[in-house]
Write a protein that holds these residues in place. Structure first.
Motif, mmCIF file in Angstrom:
data_model
loop_
_atom_site.group_PDB
_atom_site.id
_atom_site.type_symbol
_atom_site.label_atom_id
_atom_site.label_comp_id
_atom_site.label_asym_id
_atom_site.label_seq_id
_atom_site.Cartn_x
_atom_site.Cartn_y
_atom_site.Cartn_z
ATOM 1 N N VAL A 1 0.862 -1.176 0.000
ATOM 2 C CA VAL A 1 0.000 0.000 0.000
ATOM 3 C C VAL A 1 0.900 1.227 0.000
ATOM 4 N N LYS A 2 0.871 1.965 -1.103
ATOM 5 C CA LYS A 2 1.762 3.117 -1.279
ATOM 6 C C LYS A 2 1.169 4.393 -0.697
ATOM 7 N N GLU A 3 -0.110 4.595 -0.821
ATOM 8 C CA GLU A 3 -0.733 5.855 -0.419
ATOM 9 C C GLU A 3 -1.744 5.624 0.699
ATOM 10 N N GLY A 4 -1.252 5.143 1.845
ATOM 11 C CA GLY A 4 -2.136 4.827 2.959
ATOM 12 C C GLY A 4 -2.910 6.029 3.483
ATOM 13 N N MET A 5 -2.330 7.213 3.353
ATOM 14 C CA MET A 5 -3.004 8.434 3.807
ATOM 15 C C MET A 5 -3.667 9.180 2.642
ATOM 16 N N ALA A 6 -3.839 8.498 1.511
ATOM 17 C CA ALA A 6 -4.535 9.059 0.336
ATOM 18 C C ALA A 6 -3.939 10.406 -0.072
ATOM 19 N N ASN A 7 -2.632 10.415 -0.260
ATOM 20 C CA ASN A 7 -1.928 11.633 -0.678
ATOM 21 C C ASN A 7 -2.178 12.811 0.257
ATOM 22 N N GLY A 8 -2.332 12.525 1.534
ATOM 23 C CA GLY A 8 -2.543 13.587 2.514
ATOM 24 C C GLY A 8 -3.982 14.002 2.695
ATOM 25 N N GLU B 1 -16.713 6.839 -4.360
ATOM 26 C CA GLU B 1 -16.901 6.322 -5.709
ATOM 27 C C GLU B 1 -15.648 6.594 -6.537
ATOM 28 N N GLU B 2 -15.352 5.683 -7.455
ATOM 29 C CA GLU B 2 -14.135 5.777 -8.258
ATOM 30 C C GLU B 2 -14.033 7.097 -9.021
ATOM 31 N N ALA B 3 -15.101 7.506 -9.675
ATOM 32 C CA ALA B 3 -15.062 8.747 -10.460
ATOM 33 C C ALA B 3 -14.781 9.953 -9.562
ATOM 34 N N ALA B 4 -15.383 9.979 -8.384
ATOM 35 C CA ALA B 4 -15.151 11.083 -7.449
ATOM 36 C C ALA B 4 -13.703 11.073 -6.953
ATOM 37 N N TYR B 5 -13.172 9.887 -6.712
ATOM 38 C CA TYR B 5 -11.779 9.781 -6.274
ATOM 39 C C TYR B 5 -10.837 10.393 -7.313
ATOM 40 N N TRP B 6 -10.982 9.973 -8.566
ATOM 41 C CA TRP B 6 -10.070 10.454 -9.608
ATOM 42 C C TRP B 6 -10.256 11.939 -9.863
ATOM 43 N N LYS B 7 -11.468 12.434 -9.745
ATOM 44 C CA LYS B 7 -11.699 13.876 -9.899
ATOM 45 C C LYS B 7 -10.987 14.634 -8.787
ATOM 46 N N ASP B 8 -11.157 14.190 -7.536
ATOM 47 C CA ASP B 8 -10.492 14.837 -6.399
ATOM 48 C C ASP B 8 -8.977 14.770 -6.537
ATOM 49 N N ARG B 9 -8.490 13.597 -6.903
ATOM 50 C CA ARG B 9 -7.040 13.390 -6.993
ATOM 51 C C ARG B 9 -6.427 14.254 -8.092
ATOM 52 N N SER B 10 -7.109 14.379 -9.214
ATOM 53 C CA SER B 10 -6.569 15.181 -10.312
ATOM 54 C C SER B 10 -6.564 16.673 -9.962
ATOM 55 N N GLY B 11 -7.353 17.064 -8.983
ATOM 56 C CA GLY B 11 -7.401 18.465 -8.570
ATOM 57 C C GLY B 11 -6.403 18.832 -7.488
ATOM 58 N N LEU B 12 -5.609 17.857 -7.014
ATOM 59 C CA LEU B 12 -4.616 18.166 -5.995
ATOM 60 C C LEU B 12 -3.577 19.130 -6.540
ATOM 61 N N ALA B 13 -3.075 20.007 -5.685
ATOM 62 C CA ALA B 13 -2.147 21.061 -6.114
ATOM 63 C C ALA B 13 -0.883 20.514 -6.763
ATOM 64 N N TRP B 14 -0.393 19.377 -6.331
ATOM 65 C CA TRP B 14 0.849 18.830 -6.879
ATOM 66 C C TRP B 14 0.629 18.139 -8.200
ATOM 67 N N HIS B 15 -0.596 17.866 -8.546
ATOM 68 C CA HIS B 15 -0.901 17.054 -9.723
ATOM 69 C C HIS B 15 -0.718 17.812 -11.000
#
Length: 106
Positions: free
Chosen positions: A7-14, A92-106
């Protein structure tokens, strides 16, 4: 069961640190542990053989991460509690990827 999973991202990228679901925040408080210890302990109690990369960058963070071991033990003894808490954090998967793509480092 029987699988080794890293498990690489246990804290879900913060995200679980900065905007945790209320159930996680409340459970960490009731158990008297930091949020990272709770989350990593939940991962370690999963019904496979998890290996978790903590991402700690300081001695203090590593010490807090190590508090995950008694949390893991608690949830291994209370699998129904583990399942209920994990279900409360589903996204939900779609919500996860939307949130993740909006992270400042992304």
């Amino acid at each position: 069961a029987g699988l080794d999973i890293i498990v690489k991202e246990g804290m879900a990228n913060g995200r679980l640190w900065h905007t945790p679901p209320p159930t996680l925040r409340n459970t960490a408080a009731s158990m008297g542990v930091a949020l990272d210890a709770l989350v990593l302990g939940l991962v370690l109690a999963a019904p496979f053989r998890p290996q978790v990369l903590s991402g700690a960058v300081s001695v203090e963070q590593l010490q807090s991460n190590m508090d995950a071991l008694p949390v893991r033990d608690h949830f291994l003894q209370h699998p129904d509690e583990w399942a209920t808490l994990m279900d409360s954090c589903r996204q939900e998967e779609a919500a996860y990827w939307k949130d993740r793509s909006g992270l400042a480092w992304h």
